[in-house]
Design an enzyme around this catalytic site. Structure first.
Site, PDB file in Angstrom:
ATOM      1  N   PRO A  10      50.526  -5.156   6.100  1.00 22.11           N
ATOM      2  CG  PRO A  10      48.762  -5.740   4.548  1.00 22.11           C
ATOM      3  CD  PRO A  10      49.097  -4.747   5.353  1.00 22.11           C
ATOM      4  CG  ASN A  11      52.162  -9.562   2.816  1.00 21.32           C
ATOM      5  OD1 ASN A  11      52.524 -10.602   3.403  1.00 21.32           O
ATOM      6  ND2 ASN A  11      51.138  -9.287   2.311  1.00 21.32           N
ATOM      7  NE  ARG A  18      55.442  -8.139  -0.414  1.00 23.48           N
ATOM      8  CZ  ARG A  18      54.522  -7.016  -0.313  1.00 23.48           C
ATOM      9  NH1 ARG A  18      54.691  -6.378   0.524  1.00 23.48           N
ATOM     10  NH2 ARG A  18      53.490  -7.059  -0.965  1.00 23.48           N
ATOM     11  CE1 TYR A  23      56.385  -3.343  -3.067  1.00 29.93           C
ATOM     12  CE2 TYR A  23      56.530  -5.791  -2.828  1.00 29.93           C
ATOM     13  CZ  TYR A  23      55.904  -4.722  -3.145  1.00 29.93           C
ATOM     14  OH  TYR A  23      54.541  -4.888  -3.589  1.00 29.93           O
ATOM     15  CG  ASN A  75      53.890   1.122   2.454  1.00 29.99           C
ATOM     16  OD1 ASN A  75      52.951   0.398   1.868  1.00 29.99           O
ATOM     17  ND2 ASN A  75      54.903   0.677   1.939  1.00 29.99           N
ATOM     18  CB  ALA A  78      47.102  -5.598  -0.129  1.00 29.83           C
ATOM     19  CD  GLU A  99      48.555   6.192  -0.074  1.00 30.20           C
ATOM     20  OE1 GLU A  99      47.570   7.522  -0.246  1.00 30.20           O
ATOM     21  OE2 GLU A  99      48.361   5.441  -0.699  1.00 30.20           O
ATOM     22  CG  HIS A 101      52.248   2.981  -2.019  1.00 30.68           C
ATOM     23  ND1 HIS A 101      51.926   1.836  -1.277  1.00 30.68           N
ATOM     24  CD2 HIS A 101      51.472   3.948  -1.904  1.00 30.68           C
ATOM     25  CE1 HIS A 101      50.585   2.388  -0.755  1.00 30.68           C
ATOM     26  NE2 HIS A 101      50.287   3.685  -1.128  1.00 30.68           N
ATOM     27  NE  ARG A 108      53.691  -3.837  -8.359  1.00 31.23           N
ATOM     28  CZ  ARG A 108      53.697  -4.059  -7.100  1.00 31.23           C
ATOM     29  NH1 ARG A 108      54.043  -3.410  -6.037  1.00 31.23           N
ATOM     30  NH2 ARG A 108      53.632  -5.426  -6.888  1.00 31.23           N
TER      31      ARG A 108
HETATM   32  C1  DQA Z   1      53.319  -1.415  -1.477  1.00 29.27           C
HETATM   33  C2  DQA Z   1      52.390  -1.379  -2.831  1.00 29.27           C
HETATM   34  C3  DQA Z   1      51.086  -2.350  -2.603  1.00 29.27           C
HETATM   35  O1  DQA Z   1      50.610  -2.380  -3.644  1.00 29.27           O
HETATM   36  C4  DQA Z   1      51.487  -3.734  -2.114  1.00 29.27           C
HETATM   37  O2  DQA Z   1      50.392  -4.422  -1.820  1.00 29.27           O
HETATM   38  C5  DQA Z   1      52.499  -3.777  -0.931  1.00 29.27           C
HETATM   39  C6  DQA Z   1      53.424  -2.748  -0.798  1.00 29.27           C
HETATM   40  C7  DQA Z   1      54.509  -0.468  -1.861  1.00 29.27           C
HETATM   41  O3  DQA Z   1      55.226  -0.340  -0.921  1.00 29.27           O
HETATM   42  O4  DQA Z   1      54.896  -0.302  -3.034  1.00 29.27           O
HETATM   43  O5  DQA Z   1      52.377  -4.587  -0.064  1.00 29.27           O
HETATM   44  O6  DQA Z   1      52.397  -0.554  -0.692  1.00 29.27           O
END
Ligand code: DQA
Length: 148
Positions: A10-11, A18, A23, A75, A78, A99, A101, A108
């Site tokens: 998501p997102n 964003r 990011y 990735n 959340a 995985e 990020h 954070r």
């Molecule tokens: C994320 C870190 C997560 O905590 C966050 O919710 C994201 C992006 C990252 O790529 O740093 O959506 O996965």
């Protein structure tokens, strides 16, 4: 030919606009385009899926088991910190996964410090921005080549 699934949650479709201080400025198509170049230079096939819906991410993991996918780069956004269902999907398919990020989740909020996926992952890369996906691809292909 190795087949790699790159799964974004998501997102992550909003990358580029964003919170660029966290990011970066690359869009998801920028990142996927670069990974496709790297994969094809290494003789690999890359399939990219992004979804904001938990069930679609789970379906993509389940499908990977059926369609000859050799490894997954994920990735989960959340859902990393919340989804037991996604963790179960990775456990069920038992494919090697990496995985990623973009941000350093450990620098954070505390709720980002726990991942339901990390204990199952072949590797975890945090805080290296878009390059983290490239390192994960490199690691996945190197590991697959050593097993062929
Ligand atoms: C994320 C870190 C997560 O905590 C966050 O919710 C994201 C992006 C990252 O790529 O740093 O959506 O996965």
């Amino acid at each position: 030919m190795p087949r790699i699934l790159v799964l974004n949650g998501p997102n992550l479709n909003l990358l580029g606009t964003r919170e660029p201080h966290l990011y970066g400025s690359q869009t998801l198509p920028d990142i996927i385009g670069r990974l496709e170049q790297l994969a094809s230079a290494r003789g690999a096939t890359l399939v990219a899926v992004q979804s904001n819906a938990e069930h679609e991410l789970i379906a993509a993991v389940q499908k990977a088991k059926q369609d000859g996918t050799d490894a997954i780069i994920v990735n989960a956004g959340a859902f990393t910190h919340s989804s037991i269902a996604l963790m179960d999907a990775f456990q069920a398919v038992a494919l090697p996964f990496y995985e990623v990020h973009l941000s350093n989740v450990y620098a954070r909020e505390a709720f980002r410090h726990h991942s339901y996926l990390s204990a199952l992952a072949a590797g975890v890369i945090v805080g290296l921005g878009a390059q983290g996906y490239e390192f994960a691809l490199e690691a996945a292909l190197t590991r697959l080549a050593s097993r062929r």
